[in-house]
Scaffold this motif. Structure first.
Motif, PDB file in Angstrom:
ATOM      1  N   GLU A 114       7.044 -14.205  21.152  1.00  0.00           N
ATOM      2  CA  GLU A 114       6.988 -14.866  19.848  1.00  0.00           C
ATOM      3  C   GLU A 114       5.575 -14.802  19.273  1.00  0.00           C
ATOM      4  O   GLU A 114       5.389 -14.528  18.077  1.00  0.00           O
ATOM      5  N   GLU A 115       4.571 -15.055  20.108  1.00  0.00           N
ATOM      6  CA  GLU A 115       3.187 -14.986  19.632  1.00  0.00           C
ATOM      7  C   GLU A 115       2.811 -13.561  19.252  1.00  0.00           C
ATOM      8  O   GLU A 115       2.087 -13.342  18.273  1.00  0.00           O
ATOM      9  N   LEU A 116       3.301 -12.587  20.016  1.00  0.00           N
ATOM     10  CA  LEU A 116       2.996 -11.187  19.701  1.00  0.00           C
ATOM     11  C   LEU A 116       3.638 -10.797  18.367  1.00  0.00           C
ATOM     12  O   LEU A 116       3.020 -10.108  17.547  1.00  0.00           O
ATOM     13  N   ASP A 117       4.859 -11.240  18.140  1.00  0.00           N
ATOM     14  CA  ASP A 117       5.514 -10.977  16.850  1.00  0.00           C
ATOM     15  C   ASP A 117       4.697 -11.577  15.711  1.00  0.00           C
ATOM     16  O   ASP A 117       4.557 -10.971  14.638  1.00  0.00           O
ATOM     17  N   SER A 118       4.161 -12.773  15.933  1.00  0.00           N
ATOM     18  CA  SER A 118       3.355 -13.433  14.908  1.00  0.00           C
ATOM     19  C   SER A 118       2.079 -12.632  14.613  1.00  0.00           C
ATOM     20  O   SER A 118       1.675 -12.483  13.450  1.00  0.00           O
ATOM     21  N   VAL A 119       1.453 -12.110  15.670  1.00  0.00           N
ATOM     22  CA  VAL A 119       0.246 -11.289  15.488  1.00  0.00           C
ATOM     23  C   VAL A 119       0.583 -10.042  14.670  1.00  0.00           C
ATOM     24  O   VAL A 119      -0.140  -9.680  13.726  1.00  0.00           O
ATOM     25  N   TYR A 120       1.682  -9.394  15.010  1.00  0.00           N
ATOM     26  CA  TYR A 120       2.059  -8.187  14.284  1.00  0.00           C
ATOM     27  C   TYR A 120       2.391  -8.495  12.819  1.00  0.00           C
ATOM     28  O   TYR A 120       2.114  -7.687  11.937  1.00  0.00           O
ATOM     29  N   ARG A 121       2.988  -9.651  12.565  1.00  0.00           N
ATOM     30  CA  ARG A 121       3.266 -10.021  11.165  1.00  0.00           C
ATOM     31  C   ARG A 121       1.965 -10.181  10.383  1.00  0.00           C
ATOM     32  O   ARG A 121       1.867  -9.787   9.214  1.00  0.00           O
ATOM     33  N   THR A 122       0.962 -10.766  11.047  1.00  0.00           N
ATOM     34  CA  THR A 122      -0.356 -10.891  10.397  1.00  0.00           C
ATOM     35  C   THR A 122      -0.936  -9.517  10.091  1.00  0.00           C
ATOM     36  O   THR A 122      -1.473  -9.277   9.006  1.00  0.00           O
ATOM     37  N   LEU A 123      -0.821  -8.610  11.047  1.00  0.00           N
ATOM     38  CA  LEU A 123      -1.334  -7.253  10.842  1.00  0.00           C
ATOM     39  C   LEU A 123      -0.551  -6.521   9.755  1.00  0.00           C
ATOM     40  O   LEU A 123      -1.119  -5.737   8.993  1.00  0.00           O
ATOM     41  N   GLU A 124       0.758  -6.766   9.685  1.00  0.00           N
ATOM     42  CA  GLU A 124       1.559  -6.153   8.621  1.00  0.00           C
ATOM     43  C   GLU A 124       1.034  -6.556   7.252  1.00  0.00           C
ATOM     44  O   GLU A 124       0.962  -5.739   6.331  1.00  0.00           O
ATOM     45  N   GLU A 125       0.678  -7.841   7.118  1.00  0.00           N
ATOM     46  CA  GLU A 125       0.132  -8.324   5.851  1.00  0.00           C
ATOM     47  C   GLU A 125      -1.210  -7.657   5.546  1.00  0.00           C
ATOM     48  O   GLU A 125      -1.470  -7.236   4.421  1.00  0.00           O
ATOM     49  N   ARG A 151       0.850  -1.190   0.000  1.00  0.00           N
ATOM     50  CA  ARG A 151       0.000   0.000   0.000  1.00  0.00           C
ATOM     51  C   ARG A 151       0.889   1.246   0.000  1.00  0.00           C
ATOM     52  O   ARG A 151       1.894   1.307   0.703  1.00  0.00           O
ATOM     53  N   ASN A 152       0.501   2.228  -0.764  1.00  0.00           N
ATOM     54  CA  ASN A 152       1.214   3.501  -0.702  1.00  0.00           C
ATOM     55  C   ASN A 152       0.400   4.564   0.020  1.00  0.00           C
ATOM     56  O   ASN A 152       0.837   5.699   0.140  1.00  0.00           O
ATOM     57  N   ARG A 153      -0.797   4.176   0.503  1.00  0.00           N
ATOM     58  CA  ARG A 153      -1.632   5.112   1.258  1.00  0.00           C
ATOM     59  C   ARG A 153      -2.423   4.355   2.307  1.00  0.00           C
ATOM     60  O   ARG A 153      -3.291   3.556   1.983  1.00  0.00           O
ATOM     61  N   ALA A 154      -2.117   4.584   3.567  1.00  0.00           N
ATOM     62  CA  ALA A 154      -2.865   4.002   4.683  1.00  0.00           C
ATOM     63  C   ALA A 154      -2.424   4.708   5.963  1.00  0.00           C
ATOM     64  O   ALA A 154      -1.314   5.257   6.035  1.00  0.00           O
ATOM     65  N   THR A 155      -3.308   4.704   6.962  1.00  0.00           N
ATOM     66  CA  THR A 155      -3.002   5.327   8.253  1.00  0.00           C
ATOM     67  C   THR A 155      -3.259   4.323   9.365  1.00  0.00           C
ATOM     68  O   THR A 155      -4.329   3.707   9.405  1.00  0.00           O
ATOM     69  N   VAL A 156      -2.285   4.165  10.249  1.00  0.00           N
ATOM     70  CA  VAL A 156      -2.400   3.237  11.364  1.00  0.00           C
ATOM     71  C   VAL A 156      -2.023   3.960  12.646  1.00  0.00           C
ATOM     72  O   VAL A 156      -0.976   4.621  12.706  1.00  0.00           O
ATOM     73  N   MET A 157      -2.890   3.847  13.654  1.00  0.00           N
ATOM     74  CA  MET A 157      -2.550   4.361  14.981  1.00  0.00           C
ATOM     75  C   MET A 157      -2.319   3.166  15.901  1.00  0.00           C
ATOM     76  O   MET A 157      -3.202   2.335  16.098  1.00  0.00           O
ATOM     77  N   THR A 202       9.569  -3.712  16.145  1.00  0.00           N
ATOM     78  CA  THR A 202       9.714  -4.552  14.953  1.00  0.00           C
ATOM     79  C   THR A 202       8.576  -4.295  13.976  1.00  0.00           C
ATOM     80  O   THR A 202       8.779  -4.191  12.764  1.00  0.00           O
ATOM     81  N   PHE A 203       7.366  -4.185  14.513  1.00  0.00           N
ATOM     82  CA  PHE A 203       6.189  -3.916  13.682  1.00  0.00           C
ATOM     83  C   PHE A 203       6.358  -2.594  12.938  1.00  0.00           C
ATOM     84  O   PHE A 203       6.100  -2.508  11.730  1.00  0.00           O
ATOM     85  N   ALA A 204       6.791  -1.558  13.642  1.00  0.00           N
ATOM     86  CA  ALA A 204       6.958  -0.244  13.022  1.00  0.00           C
ATOM     87  C   ALA A 204       8.008  -0.288  11.916  1.00  0.00           C
ATOM     88  O   ALA A 204       7.813   0.284  10.833  1.00  0.00           O
ATOM     89  N   ASN A 205       9.118  -0.950  12.175  1.00  0.00           N
ATOM     90  CA  ASN A 205      10.196  -0.997  11.189  1.00  0.00           C
ATOM     91  C   ASN A 205       9.846  -1.841   9.972  1.00  0.00           C
ATOM     92  O   ASN A 205      10.362  -1.591   8.867  1.00  0.00           O
ATOM     93  N   ASN A 206       8.995  -2.844  10.154  1.00  0.00           N
ATOM     94  CA  ASN A 206       8.657  -3.740   9.043  1.00  0.00           C
ATOM     95  C   ASN A 206       7.453  -3.281   8.232  1.00  0.00           C
ATOM     96  O   ASN A 206       7.193  -3.821   7.154  1.00  0.00           O
ATOM     97  N   LEU A 207       6.700  -2.311   8.752  1.00  0.00           N
ATOM     98  CA  LEU A 207       5.520  -1.838   8.054  1.00  0.00           C
ATOM     99  C   LEU A 207       5.941  -1.187   6.739  1.00  0.00           C
ATOM    100  O   LEU A 207       6.962  -0.506   6.672  1.00  0.00           O
ATOM    101  N   THR A 208       5.176  -1.418   5.683  1.00  0.00           N
ATOM    102  CA  THR A 208       5.532  -0.891   4.373  1.00  0.00           C
ATOM    103  C   THR A 208       5.695   0.630   4.413  1.00  0.00           C
ATOM    104  O   THR A 208       4.965   1.318   5.131  1.00  0.00           O
ATOM    105  N   PRO A 209       6.659   1.163   3.652  1.00  0.00           N
ATOM    106  CA  PRO A 209       7.018   2.592   3.762  1.00  0.00           C
ATOM    107  C   PRO A 209       5.877   3.558   3.496  1.00  0.00           C
ATOM    108  O   PRO A 209       5.870   4.668   4.033  1.00  0.00           O
TER     109      PRO A 209
END
Length: 326
Positions: free
Chosen positions: A277-288, A86-92, A120-127
């Motif tokens: 580890e489970e929290l990282d997995s949740v954030y990866r799902t949200l990143e997708e 995505r090149n346009r989205a807002t997340v709080m 980790t979530f912030a750094n991995n989120l698409t630019p």
């Protein structure tokens, strides 16, 4: 693949070219054999007969026809559903910093694990995604307005500190206000990108005691739903967490029920995590979910590659079989 899946379907009319070449090639072969028999050139006839056994002499022509066919498809601009950033989205990102987050049932503590995973979530989120940060305990603080710069967000996550009480509704309301302000800066709702709130908490709301009150979590979730902004909630911790209060262990079990209700009211998703580890997995799902979308995109490159490779193979095959390039 239907015509609607091509950007320029009229180019497909050129398919008659390779089909005509194929038909012409077959006619030419048969005509050559008839002329040879008719005029009694048995030396040539033996060559033609032997050519029937040397099937590979026809391979260059077949490859050339297939090459033209692939290039015609490429010219028509085929499209297919592809996952693109995505090149346009807002997340709080909304993080609970109440005293219960000091519990060590999640190593090294709930808060420290939440900080690591959120970074980790912030750094991995698409630019292209605008990310903001809100923290809350008895009150909520808007730490970073939505931005594509991850530096301020990660630094604010590192500086999170614990405080008393839990006002989940205030956290949601503050995030909604941040999104509204950001939307207005872009020219209003019609120009705004899709938005979402990601809320991480471990405990039951204490301010107000009833989440259905005006500033409660359930009411805030309903306001988010009205605004078309889903709240995805993460229940973080275990049922056996404790914190020391005045030297005595105080149970601080996670409250899945209220967080699930907030997600359901707002139209978001509910997740649970009882370890880093489970929290990282949740954030990866949200990143997708947040960082990518499925949309029709150009798919002509494979056809161009195939067409070009077949053309080169046809040229090489013709040199081997006929000592010339077709």
């Amino acid at each position: 693949m239907s015509l609607s899946e091509f950007q320029h379907p009229l180019w497909l009319a050129l398919i008659v070219v390779p089909l005509t070449l194929a038909i012409g090639y077959v006619i030419a072969l048969r005509s050559k054999k008839r002329r040879t028999v008719r005029f009694g050139n048995f030396g040539v006839l033996r060559t033609v007969d032997r050519g029937g056994r040397r099937w590979f002499t026809h391979v260059p022509a077949v490859l050339l026809i297939l090459s033209i066919l692939a290039l015609v498809v490429a010219l028509a601009g085929p499209q297919q559903e592809q996952k693109v950033p995505r090149n346009r989205a807002t997340v709080m990102l909304v993080i609970d910093v109440s005293l219960s987050m000091e519990s060590t049932d999640v190593a090294p503590s709930r808060l420290e694990a939440a900080q690591q995973a959120a970074t980790t979530f912030a750094n991995n989120l698409t630019p292209g995604v605008n990310l903001g940060l809100v923290s809350y305990a008895g009150t909520a603080s808007m730490l970073v307005a939505p931005t594509t710069d991850r530096g301020p967000v990660t630094r604010a996550i590192e500086r999170l500190r614990l405080d008393e009480r839990t006002a989940t509704g205030e956290g949601i309301y503050t995030a909604l206000q941040a999104i509204t302000t950001f939307t207005e800066s872009l020219g209003g709702p019609d120009q705004a990108p899709p938005a979402r709130i990601v809320l991480l908490s471990d405990g039951k709301e204490t301010v107000p005691a009833d989440p259905t009150e005006e500033r409660g979590g359930f009411t805030a979730a309903a306001r988010a739903e009205e605004a078309g902004i889903p709240v995805s909630t993460i229940s973080f911790g275990t049922l056996y967490g404790t914190v020391d209060i005045q030297g005595r262990p105080q149970p601080v079990p996670v409250d899945d029920a209220s967080l699930r209700t907030i997600a359901e009211i707002s139209g978001g998703d509910f997740f649970t995590a009882s370890s880093l580890e489970e929290l990282d997995s949740v954030y990866r799902t949200l990143e997708e979910q947040i960082g990518y979308e499925w949309k029709k995109a150009d798919a002509s490159r494979p056809w161009l590659v195939i067409g070009s490779l077949l053309a080169m193979l046809a040229a090489a095959g013709s040199l081997v079989a006929h000592r010339r390039i077709p």
